[in-house]
Write a protein that holds these residues in place. Structure first.
Motif, short mmCIF file in Angstrom:
data_model
loop_
_atom_site.label_atom_id
_atom_site.label_comp_id
_atom_site.label_asym_id
_atom_site.label_seq_id
_atom_site.Cartn_x
_atom_site.Cartn_y
_atom_site.Cartn_z
N GLY A 57 0.81 -1.22 0.00
CA GLY A 57 0.00 0.00 0.00
C GLY A 57 0.84 1.26 0.00
O GLY A 57 0.47 2.29 0.57
N PRO A 207 -10.22 -0.28 -3.02
CA PRO A 207 -8.80 -0.62 -2.97
C PRO A 207 -7.95 0.07 -4.01
O PRO A 207 -6.72 0.04 -3.92
CB PRO A 207 -8.80 -2.14 -3.18
CG PRO A 207 -10.13 -2.49 -3.72
CD PRO A 207 -11.08 -1.39 -3.41
N ASN A 211 -6.63 5.17 0.48
CA ASN A 211 -5.31 4.99 1.08
C ASN A 211 -5.25 3.64 1.78
O ASN A 211 -5.82 3.47 2.86
CB ASN A 211 -5.03 6.13 2.06
CG ASN A 211 -3.58 6.14 2.52
OD1 ASN A 211 -3.00 5.10 2.80
ND2 ASN A 211 -3.00 7.32 2.59
N LEU A 212 -4.56 2.67 1.19
CA LEU A 212 -4.52 1.33 1.74
C LEU A 212 -3.76 1.27 3.06
O LEU A 212 -4.05 0.42 3.91
CB LEU A 212 -3.88 0.37 0.74
CG LEU A 212 -4.66 0.14 -0.56
CD1 LEU A 212 -3.97 -0.92 -1.42
CD2 LEU A 212 -6.09 -0.27 -0.29
N LYS A 216 -5.17 -0.42 6.43
CA LYS A 216 -4.47 -1.42 7.22
C LYS A 216 -4.45 -1.02 8.70
O LYS A 216 -4.67 -1.86 9.59
CB LYS A 216 -3.04 -1.60 6.70
CG LYS A 216 -2.24 -2.65 7.47
CD LYS A 216 -0.83 -2.75 6.95
CE LYS A 216 0.00 -3.72 7.77
NZ LYS A 216 1.41 -3.78 7.33
N GLY A 243 -5.97 -5.23 -4.40
CA GLY A 243 -5.01 -4.53 -3.57
C GLY A 243 -5.24 -4.66 -2.08
O GLY A 243 -4.31 -4.56 -1.28
N LEU A 244 -6.49 -4.88 -1.69
CA LEU A 244 -6.80 -4.95 -0.26
C LEU A 244 -6.56 -6.34 0.33
O LEU A 244 -6.52 -6.50 1.55
CB LEU A 244 -8.27 -4.53 -0.05
CG LEU A 244 -8.72 -4.08 1.33
CD1 LEU A 244 -7.79 -3.05 1.93
CD2 LEU A 244 -10.13 -3.52 1.25
N ILE A 247 -3.40 -6.45 2.37
CA ILE A 247 -3.55 -5.55 3.51
C ILE A 247 -4.31 -6.23 4.65
O ILE A 247 -3.92 -6.17 5.82
CB ILE A 247 -4.28 -4.25 3.08
CG1 ILE A 247 -3.44 -3.47 2.07
CG2 ILE A 247 -4.62 -3.40 4.28
CD1 ILE A 247 -2.10 -3.00 2.58
#
Length: 274
Positions: A57, A207, A211-212, A216, A243-244, A247
């Motif tokens: 991220g 995602p 803002n990952l 998180k 993308g998540l 995380i």
């Protein structure tokens, strides 16, 4: 210089894995001294194809003063890398609905006697553009509409639901089965409430554009304060939606708790793939 969207790399979070680089056909990214670096504003189109491929991220989009993106200079760099990279870049522009940049790219190729690769008309594989922004028109037929239960009741049991707005100490998080959903999912999947949300606590986020790192941190705090029974992450099939995944897995691992975790995947036509 002009104010425009461009990627930003958080050096503290970046581990230098380089997974972002194959997903930047423009060649704007390089790993230097163990960190991913944006080597030239001129090469970054600000569309963010690299974001969903960063497991830490560390990449986000910001708006700042930067050199104006120059498509023909980008193509001069890309053309050296061969037909596959050229095709990936053209698909990238097409899927992000950038007709002006796409025209400039094709003009450069023609002006320099380089064959223009044929682009896919349907599915684009991960790493060859951004399928999440691909324009597709699929109108449902009457027989398909009849399958949807329009009298279904909402299974939503609380508010707020946006991940960044939910306080970690919210009472509904206690002993909860969490459903973390990419925010396109409820619109795409007709059976979302009955199949996925029933008896779960919903948290929603994007995602690709959110803002990952903050996600998180928030998930970590939720796990720290509450005894979470399970987490299900449901997302679309497009690459930027993955993308998540890392995380959430990292947040669970760092919490030191054994929280059952699973994924569900929804196709862009509204069918459940997993």
């Amino acid at each position: 210089m002009t104010k425009r969207k461009i990627i930003k790399i958080d050096e503290e979070k970046c581990n230098g894995c380089g997974l972002c680089m194959p997903n930047c056909p423009e060649g704007a990214l390089r790993v230097i001294d163990g960190k991913a670096r944006l080597i030239s504003d001129l090469f970054c189109d600000g569309l963010g194809a690299c974001i969903g491929h960063c497991p830490e991220g560390a990449i986000a989009i910001e708006e700042r003063e930067a050199e104006r993106y120059n498509e023909k200079r980008v193509m001069a760099n890309i053309a050296k890398q061969g037909a596959n990279v050229i095709k990936a870049h053209l698909e990238h522009l097409k899927n992000h609905n950038q007709p002006v940049l796409l025209r400039d790219a094709v003009d450069y190729l023609k002006e320099n006697g380089i064959d223009v690769p044929l682009m896919e008309n349907t599915h684009v594989h991960a790493g060859s553009g951004c399928p999440g922004a691909k324009i597709i028109d699929f109108k449902k037929r009457g027989s398909e509409k009849e399958k949807i239960n329009f009298n279904a009741e909402s299974e939503l049991s609380h508010w707020p639901i946006q991940l960044m707005l939910v306080p970690p100490f919210a009472p509904y998080l206690k002993d909860a089965d969490l459903l973390i959903a990419a925010d396109c999912v409820p619109f795409a999947y007709p059976a979302f409430h009955q199949d996925l949300l029933k008896e779960k606590v919903l948290l929603v986020g994007c995602p690709k554009f959110d803002n990952l790192a903050l996600y998180k941190e928030k998930i970590g705090r939720i796990l720290e304060i509450n005894e979470i029974k399970s987490i299900t992450y449901v997302h679309m099939e497009v690459p930027c939606c993955f993308g998540l995944t890392n995380i959430i897995e990292q947040a669970i691992s760092e919490s030191g708790k054994k929280v059952p975790y699973k994924e569900a995947v929804i196709g862009i036509k509204g069918d459940r793939l997993k």
